[in-house]
Design a protein around this motif. Structure first.
Motif, PDB file in Angstrom:
ATOM      1  N   GLU A  12      38.072 -14.780  37.384  1.00 47.03           N
ATOM      2  CA  GLU A  12      39.264 -14.177  37.963  1.00 47.03           C
ATOM      3  C   GLU A  12      38.924 -12.951  38.815  1.00 47.03           C
ATOM      4  OE1 GLU A  12      42.572 -13.622  35.349  1.00 47.03           O
ATOM      5  OE2 GLU A  12      42.329 -15.578  34.448  1.00 47.03           O
ATOM      6  N   ASP A  13      37.769 -12.993  39.408  1.00 46.81           N
ATOM      7  CA  ASP A  13      37.313 -11.896  40.265  1.00 46.81           C
ATOM      8  C   ASP A  13      37.887 -12.094  41.658  1.00 46.81           C
ATOM      9  OD1 ASP A  13      36.018  -9.865  41.534  1.00 46.81           O
ATOM     10  OD2 ASP A  13      34.008 -10.592  41.132  1.00 46.81           O
ATOM     11  N   THR A  14      38.566 -11.102  42.172  1.00 47.00           N
ATOM     12  CA  THR A  14      39.174 -11.217  43.495  1.00 47.00           C
ATOM     13  C   THR A  14      38.308 -10.598  44.592  1.00 47.00           C
ATOM     14  OG1 THR A  14      40.421  -9.178  43.158  1.00 47.00           O
ATOM     15  CG2 THR A  14      41.510 -11.250  42.558  1.00 47.00           C
ATOM     16  N   SER A  15      37.093 -10.189  44.274  1.00 51.54           N
ATOM     17  CA  SER A  15      36.219  -9.582  45.275  1.00 51.54           C
ATOM     18  C   SER A  15      35.946 -10.535  46.431  1.00 51.54           C
ATOM     19  CB  SER A  15      34.895  -9.156  44.648  1.00 51.54           C
ATOM     20  OG  SER A  15      35.114  -8.202  43.641  1.00 51.54           O
ATOM     21  N   TYR A  16      35.733 -11.797  46.135  1.00 48.67           N
ATOM     22  CA  TYR A  16      35.473 -12.795  47.168  1.00 48.67           C
ATOM     23  C   TYR A  16      36.668 -12.902  48.112  1.00 48.67           C
ATOM     24  CZ  TYR A  16      34.284 -17.348  49.227  1.00 48.67           C
ATOM     25  OH  TYR A  16      33.997 -18.370  50.097  1.00 48.67           O
ATOM     26  N   GLN A  17      37.866 -12.965  47.553  1.00 48.07           N
ATOM     27  CA  GLN A  17      39.069 -13.025  48.378  1.00 48.07           C
ATOM     28  C   GLN A  17      39.251 -11.728  49.177  1.00 48.07           C
ATOM     29  OE1 GLN A  17      39.173 -13.953  45.075  1.00 48.07           O
ATOM     30  NE2 GLN A  17      39.269 -16.153  45.414  1.00 48.07           N
ATOM     31  N   ALA A  18      38.974 -10.589  48.545  1.00 44.05           N
ATOM     32  CA  ALA A  18      39.109  -9.298  49.220  1.00 44.05           C
ATOM     33  C   ALA A  18      38.135  -9.191  50.400  1.00 44.05           C
ATOM     34  CB  ALA A  18      38.880  -8.152  48.240  1.00 44.05           C
ATOM     35  N   GLU A  23      34.851 -16.947  55.449  1.00 44.54           N
ATOM     36  CA  GLU A  23      34.808 -16.364  56.801  1.00 44.54           C
ATOM     37  C   GLU A  23      34.434 -14.888  56.759  1.00 44.54           C
ATOM     38  OE1 GLU A  23      38.301 -17.118  59.140  1.00 44.54           O
ATOM     39  OE2 GLU A  23      38.335 -19.230  58.549  1.00 44.54           O
ATOM     40  N   GLY A  24      34.994 -14.158  55.806  1.00 45.29           N
ATOM     41  CA  GLY A  24      34.703 -12.734  55.701  1.00 45.29           C
ATOM     42  C   GLY A  24      33.266 -12.454  55.315  1.00 45.29           C
ATOM     43  N   VAL A  25      32.744 -13.217  54.363  1.00 45.39           N
ATOM     44  CA  VAL A  25      31.354 -13.025  53.937  1.00 45.39           C
ATOM     45  C   VAL A  25      30.416 -13.378  55.085  1.00 45.39           C
ATOM     46  CG1 VAL A  25      29.562 -13.805  52.339  1.00 45.39           C
ATOM     47  CG2 VAL A  25      31.867 -13.371  51.490  1.00 45.39           C
ATOM     48  N   THR A  26      30.739 -14.428  55.820  1.00 43.32           N
ATOM     49  CA  THR A  26      29.914 -14.816  56.969  1.00 43.32           C
ATOM     50  C   THR A  26      29.917 -13.718  58.030  1.00 43.32           C
ATOM     51  OG1 THR A  26      30.311 -17.160  56.555  1.00 43.32           O
ATOM     52  CG2 THR A  26      29.597 -16.556  58.780  1.00 43.32           C
ATOM     53  N   ARG A  27      31.079 -13.151  58.309  1.00 41.72           N
ATOM     54  CA  ARG A  27      31.150 -12.041  59.288  1.00 41.72           C
ATOM     55  C   ARG A  27      30.335 -10.843  58.813  1.00 41.72           C
ATOM     56  NH1 ARG A  27      36.598 -13.365  59.444  1.00 41.72           N
ATOM     57  NH2 ARG A  27      37.110 -11.549  58.194  1.00 41.72           N
ATOM     58  N   LEU A  28      30.436 -10.529  57.517  1.00 38.65           N
ATOM     59  CA  LEU A  28      29.688  -9.402  56.944  1.00 38.65           C
ATOM     60  C   LEU A  28      28.185  -9.602  57.113  1.00 38.65           C
ATOM     61  CD1 LEU A  28      29.624  -6.788  55.186  1.00 38.65           C
ATOM     62  CD2 LEU A  28      29.542  -8.307  53.209  1.00 38.65           C
ATOM     63  N   VAL A  29      27.708 -10.774  56.740  1.00 35.20           N
ATOM     64  CA  VAL A  29      26.268 -11.064  56.830  1.00 35.20           C
ATOM     65  C   VAL A  29      25.807 -11.060  58.286  1.00 35.20           C
ATOM     66  CG1 VAL A  29      24.520 -12.857  56.447  1.00 35.20           C
ATOM     67  CG2 VAL A  29      26.143 -12.277  54.629  1.00 35.20           C
ATOM     68  N   ASN A  30      26.577 -11.675  59.161  1.00 32.25           N
ATOM     69  CA  ASN A  30      26.188 -11.690  60.577  1.00 32.25           C
ATOM     70  C   ASN A  30      26.163 -10.286  61.166  1.00 32.25           C
ATOM     71  OD1 ASN A  30      25.671 -14.437  60.793  1.00 32.25           O
ATOM     72  ND2 ASN A  30      27.802 -14.913  61.243  1.00 32.25           N
ATOM     73  N   SER A  31      27.123  -9.464  60.798  1.00 28.87           N
ATOM     74  CA  SER A  31      27.129  -8.074  61.266  1.00 28.87           C
ATOM     75  C   SER A  31      25.908  -7.327  60.744  1.00 28.87           C
ATOM     76  CB  SER A  31      28.396  -7.363  60.809  1.00 28.87           C
ATOM     77  OG  SER A  31      29.522  -7.897  61.440  1.00 28.87           O
ATOM     78  N   PHE A  32      25.576  -7.537  59.478  1.00 26.24           N
ATOM     79  CA  PHE A  32      24.414  -6.888  58.872  1.00 26.24           C
ATOM     80  C   PHE A  32      23.142  -7.210  59.655  1.00 26.24           C
ATOM     81  CE2 PHE A  32      20.777  -7.475  55.976  1.00 26.24           C
ATOM     82  CZ  PHE A  32      20.582  -6.166  55.577  1.00 26.24           C
TER      83      PHE A  32
END
Length: 76
Positions: A12-18, A23-32
């Protein structure tokens, strides 16, 4: 569940959704990795990685997705 008990990691962890889901994780990694390419401070770390960062990006995306409570594909 009793007061004081904690849920297992990722339950029930909402970190992934947050983070915006896949799409968000992909954007984060690509930006990194994009920033790592241009920052002089990251040059010594960047030299440790392969020239083609495609696989590095993919691995970090699946790792972070699972770590944030999303799909667990990294260990598979």
């Amino acid at each position: 569940m009793k007061i004081g008990e904690s849920l297992p990691f990722g339950f029930e962890d909402t970190s992934y959704q947050a983070a915006g889901g896949a799409e968000g994780v992909t954007r984060l990694v690509n930006s990194f990795y994009d920033i790592m390419e241009i920052l002089p401070e990251a040059e010594h770390i960047r030299r440790l990685l392969p020239d083609d960062l495609s696989l590095s990006r993919e691995k970090l995306i699946v790792f972070l997705s699972g770590w944030l409570g999303g799909p667990s594909q990294y260990s598979e």
